[in-house]
Design an enzyme around this catalytic site. Sequence first.
Site, short mmCIF file in Angstrom:
data_model
loop_
_atom_site.label_atom_id
_atom_site.label_comp_id
_atom_site.label_asym_id
_atom_site.label_seq_id
_atom_site.Cartn_x
_atom_site.Cartn_y
_atom_site.Cartn_z
N GLU A 176 25.87 46.31 90.95
CA GLU A 176 24.95 46.43 92.10
C GLU A 176 23.71 45.56 91.90
OE1 GLU A 176 25.68 48.55 89.75
OE2 GLU A 176 24.28 50.23 89.57
N CYS A 281 28.06 39.58 76.15
CA CYS A 281 28.70 40.53 75.24
C CYS A 281 29.18 39.82 73.97
CB CYS A 281 29.87 41.22 75.91
SG CYS A 281 31.23 40.10 76.23
#
Length: 498
Positions: A176, A281
């Site tokens: 979002e 990541c």
Amino acid sequence: MKDYGHFIGGKHVAGTSKRYGDVWNPSTGRLKDRVILATASDLNSAVEVAKQAQPAWANTNPQRRARVLMRFIDLINSEMDSLAALLSSEHGKTIIDAKGDIQRGVEAVEFYCGIPHLMKGEFTDGAGPSIDMYSMRQPLGVVAAVTPFNFPGMIPLQKIAPAIACGNALVLKPSERNPGVPLRLAELLIEAGLPPGVMNVVNGDKEVVDAILDNPTIQAVGFIGSTSIAQYIYARGTANGKRVQAFGGAKNHMVIMPDADIGHAVDALIGASYGSAGERCMAISVAVPVGRDTADRLVEQLIPRVRSLKVGPAHDPEADYGPLVTKAALDRVTSYVEAGLNEGAELAVDGRGLKLQGYEDGFYLGGCLFDKVTPDMKIYKEEIFGPVLSVVRTENYEEALKIVDDHEYGNGVAIFTRDGDAARDFASRVNVGMVGVNVPIPVPLAYYTFGGWKRSSFGDLNNHGSDGVRFYTKTKSVTTRWPSGIRDGAEFAIPTMK
Ligand code: NAD
């Protein structure tokens, strides 16, 4: 300022929710847009549309499905500049890095253009008297993907491509914080010839993710994000009988052996630790030099390089990296720097308090470097996800290997050395899913699979590559006997090949 809604059945819809999330421009620190946070009822509408569209798509032959992906690649490439600008304006990564984000996703789409070959089954002629056996891969039906903020191009594409290539219909729930690029990708798929309803985007937060996990029509959920949420998704999704792969957080180490070329290791660390403001990541967040002399040489060369990092707004072509994604992310990373100081680590470079002229409200943090970090510290144990590198000094190779293995995360790791024996031993023994030898960010290419070990991943199969086909299909085995009607009498014992 606009309101991002959802993309269902080939159309933009606002849905039923009265809840909104903020989409920031991290470079300016100003509110850019709002995103409507879907309700469970919005999700259920998207799933119904997907369910209607899926059978005809599954019956479209795989070469035609692949051609849609080929046209999709052309469309993405033709608007690479505007997609990258949109991505940067909602994420904060530099334009060149945003193009890399999209390009890595395109490479996954390229791989799944080979779906006619990738989905082929097996066949055994004459498995028994007049008996042939074959296996086939069939799509699961309606599947979902929930993706993180840090690669708004690459990760949605890595989910979209295998899911739809295999003949499924997809409901994508992107982050979002940056919904712009995923929504545009959904529009481009329609332009590429994908039937409406095969690919849908529903924006939202926990409410819609829970609805995904509980919806009985959704057969599989692919998740990428932080470890606590990955574990939650895996537990709730599998408890509801779904196939789930959930990739989580990371703490990636780089071991620097005494024989390594220190200049090369420093170059690699600077890019891999601070690129994209450390919001990857596979970013290196821990340097593990072996031996005091290696550590001293490494830190001595790192300090001026970290001090001279150029932090700038995402559109600045001179910037090494841009702002963090939100003010909350900036505050969280800054609080880790304070925690490191309180725990007694040496802050060799302090990037806090950076203000850029003309961008005073942007979410910027200069490069931070901690020396003499120990494994009991919070800044070592937890994922910081910002431009903060920790140096953990070790006496010897075995101690360095143990430090890496003892960490709860096992996403990526690298070793820098000129010694082939050490590199081979490390690659074979280290308890981590992706290993680089003199390569700092060993992200496998699209035709290999991506996945961490330990608490960096929940579920059995990896992301993309051949595992993408395995995850998004189920295998059927068929045994046939022709000519039919051969009479051997009733058999009561299990047939064997004895
Ligand atoms: P996040 O876990 O906050 O969010 C990921 C997704 O989960 C988003 O779509 C979000 O809306 C949803 N979500 C958030 N809270 C939820 C809740 N309580 N219940 C259900 N859904 C929820 O992650 P992020 O901040 O967007 O991304 C950064 C994290 O992702 C880092 O930990 C990073 O290491 C990890 N990551 C991992 C990989 C990998 O392949 N292992 C790749 C990229 C990012």
